[in-house]
Design an enzyme around this catalytic site. Structure first.
Site, PDB file in Angstrom:
ATOM      1  N   THR A  58      -5.184  -5.951  57.490  1.00 55.85           N
ATOM      2  CA  THR A  58      -5.400  -7.381  57.729  1.00 55.85           C
ATOM      3  C   THR A  58      -5.441  -8.173  56.433  1.00 55.85           C
ATOM      4  O   THR A  58      -5.079  -9.348  56.398  1.00 55.85           O
ATOM      5  CB  THR A  58      -6.716  -7.566  58.512  1.00 55.85           C
ATOM      6  OG1 THR A  58      -6.546  -6.949  59.770  1.00 55.85           O
ATOM      7  CG2 THR A  58      -7.067  -9.020  58.718  1.00 55.85           C
ATOM      8  N   TYR A  72      -3.302 -11.636  65.120  1.00 52.91           N
ATOM      9  CA  TYR A  72      -2.382 -11.945  64.014  1.00 52.91           C
ATOM     10  C   TYR A  72      -1.574 -10.687  63.772  1.00 52.91           C
ATOM     11  O   TYR A  72      -1.817  -9.628  64.368  1.00 52.91           O
ATOM     12  CB  TYR A  72      -3.182 -12.306  62.746  1.00 52.91           C
ATOM     13  CG  TYR A  72      -4.212 -11.245  62.437  1.00 52.91           C
ATOM     14  CD1 TYR A  72      -3.871 -10.104  61.711  1.00 52.91           C
ATOM     15  CD2 TYR A  72      -5.501 -11.325  62.937  1.00 52.91           C
ATOM     16  CE1 TYR A  72      -4.790  -9.094  61.488  1.00 52.91           C
ATOM     17  CE2 TYR A  72      -6.430 -10.326  62.723  1.00 52.91           C
ATOM     18  CZ  TYR A  72      -6.064  -9.213  61.992  1.00 52.91           C
ATOM     19  OH  TYR A  72      -6.965  -8.206  61.786  1.00 52.91           O
ATOM     20  N   THR A 138      -8.989  -2.200  57.741  1.00 52.55           N
ATOM     21  CA  THR A 138     -10.397  -1.830  57.878  1.00 52.55           C
ATOM     22  C   THR A 138     -10.636  -0.731  58.922  1.00 52.55           C
ATOM     23  O   THR A 138     -11.680  -0.091  58.909  1.00 52.55           O
ATOM     24  CB  THR A 138     -11.255  -3.059  58.256  1.00 52.55           C
ATOM     25  OG1 THR A 138     -10.758  -3.604  59.479  1.00 52.55           O
ATOM     26  CG2 THR A 138     -11.245  -4.104  57.162  1.00 52.55           C
ATOM     27  N   ASP A 139      -9.662  -0.520  59.823  1.00 57.56           N
ATOM     28  CA  ASP A 139      -9.901   0.433  60.921  1.00 57.56           C
ATOM     29  C   ASP A 139     -10.242   1.836  60.417  1.00 57.56           C
ATOM     30  O   ASP A 139     -11.142   2.488  60.938  1.00 57.56           O
ATOM     31  CB  ASP A 139      -8.672   0.520  61.832  1.00 57.56           C
ATOM     32  CG  ASP A 139      -8.491  -0.722  62.704  1.00 57.56           C
ATOM     33  OD1 ASP A 139      -9.256  -1.679  62.536  1.00 57.56           O
ATOM     34  OD2 ASP A 139      -7.587  -0.713  63.551  1.00 57.56           O
ATOM     35  N   LYS A 211     -17.150   1.252  59.996  1.00 59.62           N
ATOM     36  CA  LYS A 211     -16.896  -0.042  60.645  1.00 59.62           C
ATOM     37  C   LYS A 211     -17.652  -0.056  61.961  1.00 59.62           C
ATOM     38  O   LYS A 211     -17.525   0.870  62.771  1.00 59.62           O
ATOM     39  CB  LYS A 211     -15.395  -0.210  60.878  1.00 59.62           C
ATOM     40  CG  LYS A 211     -14.997  -1.546  61.459  1.00 59.62           C
ATOM     41  CD  LYS A 211     -13.474  -1.684  61.535  1.00 59.62           C
ATOM     42  CE  LYS A 211     -13.093  -3.036  62.105  1.00 59.62           C
ATOM     43  NZ  LYS A 211     -11.636  -3.250  62.100  1.00 59.62           N
ATOM     44  N   GLU A 331     -29.745  21.442  70.677  1.00 53.27           N
ATOM     45  CA  GLU A 331     -29.151  21.225  72.005  1.00 53.27           C
ATOM     46  C   GLU A 331     -28.331  22.425  72.471  1.00 53.27           C
ATOM     47  O   GLU A 331     -28.073  22.578  73.667  1.00 53.27           O
ATOM     48  CB  GLU A 331     -28.270  19.973  71.978  1.00 53.27           C
ATOM     49  CG  GLU A 331     -29.036  18.667  71.875  1.00 53.27           C
ATOM     50  CD  GLU A 331     -29.809  18.351  73.144  1.00 53.27           C
ATOM     51  OE1 GLU A 331     -29.386  18.778  74.231  1.00 53.27           O
ATOM     52  OE2 GLU A 331     -30.857  17.699  73.043  1.00 53.27           O
TER      53      GLU A 331
HETATM   54  N1  ASP Z   1      -5.786  -2.881  62.426  1.00 50.23           N
HETATM   55  C1  ASP Z   1      -6.044  -3.390  61.101  1.00 50.23           C
HETATM   56  C2  ASP Z   1      -5.963  -2.225  60.139  1.00 50.23           C
HETATM   57  O1  ASP Z   1      -6.843  -1.411  60.080  1.00 50.23           O
HETATM   58  C3  ASP Z   1      -7.364  -4.045  61.071  1.00 50.23           C
HETATM   59  C4  ASP Z   1      -7.836  -4.516  59.717  1.00 50.23           C
HETATM   60  O2  ASP Z   1      -7.242  -4.321  58.701  1.00 50.23           O
HETATM   61  O3  ASP Z   1      -8.912  -5.132  59.697  1.00 50.23           O
HETATM   62  O4  ASP Z   1      -4.993  -2.120  59.431  1.00 50.23           O
END
Ligand code: ASP
Length: 374
Positions: A58, A72, A138-139, A211, A331
């Protein structure tokens, strides 16, 4: 790659200005003891040389309109363009962009992870490179950061950065995150702290960060808190990573050409027992079972997992809760079944650790120690 130019910094200019001011004050106040003049002029302060590797995400995204904060296209803006859009970055470091991928981080696989790691390692060996920033989706930023944290053999700062909103959105967070990441990578106090993740004014260790929200800018958290903050152009640490990383680990990215297949099977009410056998048939050398609660295993899932272990596949009990430890022999009788527990590592990161551990041993007791150590 071209070599970085040496540039006199604003800090150096301010320093010399304050030295002049100090001299004037000493003349006005004869009783004050001026510091002894250095025999030679102080070495010219220089900005750090930072390579910014673009992988997409992103932070390289663009939306159709300014209100598209969450819908986006990611991974479309080249890293050099991102750098050019944040001129403040060049004031704190000599930066060079390098595009290695242009992908959403959900498309990272072992091959891409290894390619990135090897390139970072190559750059870190260059004497004219002081640190690396990786722009990343971020994923899966936490998986990449943990992998680098475990395999790079350098004390130089490596910072992985992303953003939750594309640069075209109202309230875009990428510019400040990138600036902060470069600040952290340029800060000598970041040396020896392992691979770091910087977003939303915080510095996290690659080991702990995860995340936790799909769209909010305040999404990254570490169970034990961030290592530090970045605010007003200043990065500051308050804690240190406790677990071994980078030069302290047994893995060297330069010596790893392939990672063994490790599957994560997610548990839920009515989970299909056939998913275990499917993982075995797909060639998994280990299964991380993202179990409920404290690694609880449903009564009808015990036999499929035992059967997989009997075929030589390592079984790792993890928790899908997102935090806390999985307690050995609580467990489930792990000693009896010859299973492993993750300690506090979440399933997606346990997958990384297990794949690395399997490059060294297939002994379940040694593998268990790895989870307790890293
Ligand atoms: N789907 C995107 C990625 O991980 C989301 C992001 O960058 O926040 O590349």
């Amino acid at each position: 790659m071209k070599h970085f130019a040496r540039v006199t910094t604003l800090a150096a200019a301010l320093l010399s200005a304050s030295l002049i001011t100090g001299t004037v004050h000493a003349q006005l106040a004869p009783s004050a003891q001026p510091a002894a003049a250095p025999a030679t002029a102080p070495a010219e302060a220089r900005k750090a040389n930072i390579v910014i590797i673009g992988t997409g995400g992103t932070i390289a995204g663009a939306g159709a309109s300014a209100i598209n904060t969450a819908a986006y296209q990611s991974a479309v803006v080249p890293v050099d363009k991102i750098i050019a859009s944040v001129p403040e970055v060049s004031k704190v470091a000599n930066v060079k962009g390098e595009q290695i991928f242009q992908i959403g981080s959900e498309s990272f696989n072992n091959e891409r992870l290894l390619k990135l790691g090897k390139r970072v390692s190559e750059l870190l060996k260059q004497p004219d490179v002081d640190g690396i920033v990786i722009t990343h989706g971020t994923d899966t930023i936490e998986e990449t950061a943990y992998f680098l944290n475990l395999t790079l053999k350098s004390d130089k700062p490596v910072v992985v950065v992303g953003s939750m909103r594309p640069g075209t959105a109202l309230g875009a967070d990428g510019a400040l995150n990138l600036y902060d990441a470069v600040l952290v990578a340029s800060n000598p106090t970041s040396r020896g702290k392992g691979t770091l993740v910087v977003l939303n004014d915080e510095i996290h260790t690659g080991r702990d960060v995860t995340k936790s929200n799909t769209f909010k800018t305040e999404t990254f958290r570490s169970a034990f808190g961030p290592l530090g903050y970045v605010v007003e152009g200043r990065s500051q640490y308050y804690r240190l990573p406790a677990r071994p990383h980078t030069v302290q680990t047994e893995w060297d990215i330069d010596k790893i050409d392939k990672l063994p297949e490790v599957a994560v099977v997610y548990a839920y009410g009515n989970v299909n027992p056939a998913s275990i056998d499917a993982a075995v048939k797909s060639g998994a050398k280990a299964i991380v079972y993202a179990a409920t609660g404290n690694g609880s295993v449903g009564d009808y899932m015990v036999e499929p997992l035992k059967a997989a272990r009997a075929k030589g596949v390592q079984i790792v009990r993890a928790s899908r809760t997102g935090s806390g430890v999985v307690i050995r022999n609580a467990e489930q009788p792990d000693d009896k079944y010859d299973w492993i527990v993750t300690d506090d590592q979440m399933p997606q990161k346990a997958r990384i650790l297990m794949a690395l551990a399997l490059t060294k041993t297939n002994d379940s007791k040694a593998l268990q120690q790895v989870f307790w150590k890293y």
